[in-house]
Scaffold this motif. Structure first.
Motif, PDB file in Angstrom:
ATOM      1  N   ARG A 147       0.752  -1.202  12.578  1.00 12.04           N
ATOM      2  CA  ARG A 147       0.182  -0.194  11.683  1.00 12.04           C
ATOM      3  C   ARG A 147       0.632   1.174  12.205  1.00 12.04           C
ATOM      4  O   ARG A 147       0.467   1.466  13.400  1.00 12.04           O
ATOM      5  CB  ARG A 147      -1.360  -0.236  11.712  1.00 12.04           C
ATOM      6  CG  ARG A 147      -1.948  -1.562  11.219  1.00 12.04           C
ATOM      7  CD  ARG A 147      -1.866  -1.654   9.715  1.00 12.04           C
ATOM      8  NE  ARG A 147      -2.447  -2.859   9.175  1.00 12.04           N
ATOM      9  CZ  ARG A 147      -1.780  -3.983   8.903  1.00 12.04           C
ATOM     10  NH1 ARG A 147      -0.487  -4.087   9.176  1.00 12.04           N
ATOM     11  NH2 ARG A 147      -2.392  -5.013   8.361  1.00 12.04           N
ATOM     12  N   VAL A 190       3.015  -1.838   8.492  1.00  9.94           N
ATOM     13  CA  VAL A 190       2.536  -1.036   7.382  1.00  9.94           C
ATOM     14  C   VAL A 190       2.476   0.419   7.836  1.00  9.94           C
ATOM     15  O   VAL A 190       2.054   0.698   8.956  1.00  9.94           O
ATOM     16  CB  VAL A 190       1.119  -1.563   7.005  1.00  9.94           C
ATOM     17  CG1 VAL A 190       0.336  -0.543   6.222  1.00  9.94           C
ATOM     18  CG2 VAL A 190       1.221  -2.888   6.261  1.00  9.94           C
ATOM     19  N   GLU A 238      -6.220  -3.900  10.913  1.00  7.36           N
ATOM     20  CA  GLU A 238      -5.681  -5.082  10.245  1.00  7.36           C
ATOM     21  C   GLU A 238      -6.164  -5.141   8.795  1.00  7.36           C
ATOM     22  O   GLU A 238      -5.507  -5.704   7.922  1.00  7.36           O
ATOM     23  CB  GLU A 238      -6.163  -6.326  11.009  1.00  7.36           C
ATOM     24  CG  GLU A 238      -5.414  -7.569  10.638  1.00  7.36           C
ATOM     25  CD  GLU A 238      -5.795  -8.752  11.523  1.00  7.36           C
ATOM     26  OE1 GLU A 238      -6.561  -8.565  12.487  1.00  7.36           O
ATOM     27  OE2 GLU A 238      -5.315  -9.854  11.226  1.00  7.36           O
ATOM     28  N   ALA A 239      -7.322  -4.533   8.523  1.00  9.67           N
ATOM     29  CA  ALA A 239      -7.906  -4.575   7.173  1.00  9.67           C
ATOM     30  C   ALA A 239      -7.126  -3.718   6.180  1.00  9.67           C
ATOM     31  O   ALA A 239      -7.321  -3.824   4.971  1.00  9.67           O
ATOM     32  CB  ALA A 239      -9.354  -4.089   7.226  1.00  9.67           C
ATOM     33  N   CYS A 240      -6.240  -2.876   6.681  1.00  4.94           N
ATOM     34  CA  CYS A 240      -5.547  -1.924   5.798  1.00  4.94           C
ATOM     35  C   CYS A 240      -4.611  -2.654   4.828  1.00  4.94           C
ATOM     36  O   CYS A 240      -3.680  -3.335   5.250  1.00  4.94           O
ATOM     37  CB  CYS A 240      -4.758  -0.919   6.634  1.00  4.94           C
ATOM     38  SG  CYS A 240      -3.817   0.229   5.615  1.00  4.94           S
ATOM     39  N   THR A 241      -4.862  -2.492   3.548  1.00  4.98           N
ATOM     40  CA  THR A 241      -3.984  -3.084   2.532  1.00  4.98           C
ATOM     41  C   THR A 241      -3.126  -2.022   1.846  1.00  4.98           C
ATOM     42  O   THR A 241      -2.279  -2.351   1.024  1.00  4.98           O
ATOM     43  CB  THR A 241      -4.799  -3.843   1.464  1.00  4.98           C
ATOM     44  OG1 THR A 241      -5.775  -2.946   0.930  1.00  4.98           O
ATOM     45  CG2 THR A 241      -5.484  -5.059   2.048  1.00  4.98           C
ATOM     46  N   ASN A 243      -0.175   0.765   1.675  1.00  2.00           N
ATOM     47  CA  ASN A 243       1.123   0.923   2.338  1.00  2.00           C
ATOM     48  C   ASN A 243       1.871   2.055   1.651  1.00  2.00           C
ATOM     49  O   ASN A 243       1.739   2.238   0.438  1.00  2.00           O
ATOM     50  CB  ASN A 243       1.924  -0.380   2.246  1.00  2.00           C
ATOM     51  CG  ASN A 243       3.060  -0.429   3.255  1.00  2.00           C
ATOM     52  OD1 ASN A 243       3.189   0.452   4.120  1.00  2.00           O
ATOM     53  ND2 ASN A 243       3.893  -1.445   3.157  1.00  2.00           N
TER      54      ASN A 243
END
Ligand SMILES: NC(=O)c1ccc[n+]([C@@H]2O[C@H](COP(=O)([O-])OP(=O)(O)OC[C@H]3O[C@@H](n4cnc5c(N)ncnc54)[C@H](O)[C@@H]3O)[C@@H](O)[C@H]2O)c1
Length: 308
Positions: A147, A190, A238-241, A243
């Motif tokens: 990330r 991402v 990790e939860a980041c969707t 981009n």
């Protein structure tokens, strides 16, 4: 709502020794991250070296039961960026996220901008981000996870009087974000960016607000660091969707920038004059049905296949 955790994740926060970077470091550590607080403690001009800010943030995190380590190299050098990444990998065997936040500031009208100041702004923001992100990307690529959060600014994206070098550097962060997210996609990497606003020493310097201006000071106090740090924590997790997206965060509002292109005007036979541009300017500028390309080929596709 599931809890966003950084347990066993290792994150580098550049400029993590002061201001917003310190707030990001503390928030990430509170959520379980091991934080590499990478800050050389320079002054607002980008000069000098003081290990204390990074070390103090590390001490505060450790006192709260968290894990952190200081890296006090100058990140505007290739060696400084590499050492921060080596520290994360060497000590903890991984690097999950980078928050590229370090930077300095200078204000002058265009004719008065010294070349060395302009270069200094590019070095401490853009080159410093590159110096960490390039070696960091290699580590993330091997792990097939990463990330990256690049700190931009509305002063660059939208503009602000007096901030020529700063604005150029901060808008450059969006170029880094675009390529990182495109090249990182197949490796689970991402990249997003944030345009924060919060009271820090830099905000005080830019606004010129001091103790003698209680109204200005009271207003700046409404720009709280804890109204930015949660967005960075989300983007580094990790939860980041999201981009390739630029977020704006201040005063409790979180929004996303749209970098789009109008549908424009197309010359019927492909040839046209400067007078045609003038005549069709309203159509060229009309934002109805704004298109949001992710790559230059997307934009090309809109022209070659206009009905999409
Ligand atoms: N404060 C705001 O409202 C605001 C608004 C938009 C963008 N930003 C951006 O947010 C970031 C943090 O800003 P802040 O207001 O907390 O500033 P700050 O001056 O409080 O913190 C910046 C930190 O970066 C460190 N740093 C600078 N150059 C470095 C280098 N070469 N190597 C290592 N460390 C270096 C400094 O030592 C300092 O501790 C900056 O990138 C700034 O441009 C801030």
């Amino acid at each position: 709502m599931s809890t966003i955790s950084f347990t066993d994740r290792v994150v580098i926060v550049t400029g993590g020794g002061r201001g917003l970077g310190a707030a990001y470091s503390r928030e990430l550590a509170r959520r379980g991250a091991v934080v590499v607080v990478a800050d050389n403690g320079c002054d607002l001009d980008g000069n000098g070296h003081d290990p204390a800010p990074a070390q103090d943030v590390v001490k505060a995190i450790v006192a709260d039961g968290g894990r952190a380590v200081a890296s006090t190299e100058d990140l505007s050098t290739e060696k400084g960026g590499q050492l921060a990444v080596d520290l994360a990998e060497g000590e903890y065997g991984r690097l999950d996220a980078i928050v590229a936040n370090a930077g300095n500031v200078f204000n002058a009208s265009i004719e008065d901008w010294p070349t060395d100041r302009f270069e200094s702004l590019l070095r401490h923001h853009l080159v410093a981000a590159f110096n960490v992100v390039r070696p960091g990307f290699a580590v993330m690529k091997r792990a097939r996870y990463g990330r990256v959060v690049l700190v931009s600014s509305s002063a660059g994206v939208f503009g602000q009087h007096g901030m020529l070098g700063y604005s150029a550097a901060k808008t450059g962060m969006l170029g880094l974000m675009n390529i990182l997210s495109l090249e990182g996609a197949e490796f689970g990497i991402v990249a997003n960016a944030i345009m924060p606003m919060a009271r820090t020493r830099m905000a005080d310097a830019v606004t010129g607000v001091g103790a003698e201006d209680p109204d200005g000071s009271a207003f700046l106090d409404t720009l709280r660091q804890d109204q930015v740090a949660p967005v960075v924590a989300y983007l580094a997790s990790e939860a980041c969707t999201a981009n390739q997206t630029v977020f704006s965060a201040f005063m409790g509002r979180v929004a996303a920038l749209q970098i789009g292109i109008t549908r424009g005007w197309t010359a019927p036979d492909g040839s046209f004059s400067a007078e045609d541009v003038a005549a069709h300017l309203p159509e060229i500028l009309d934002t109805t049905g704004l298109l949001v390309p992710r790559t230059l080929y997307d934009e090309m596709g809109y022209v070659t296949t206009p009905d999409q």
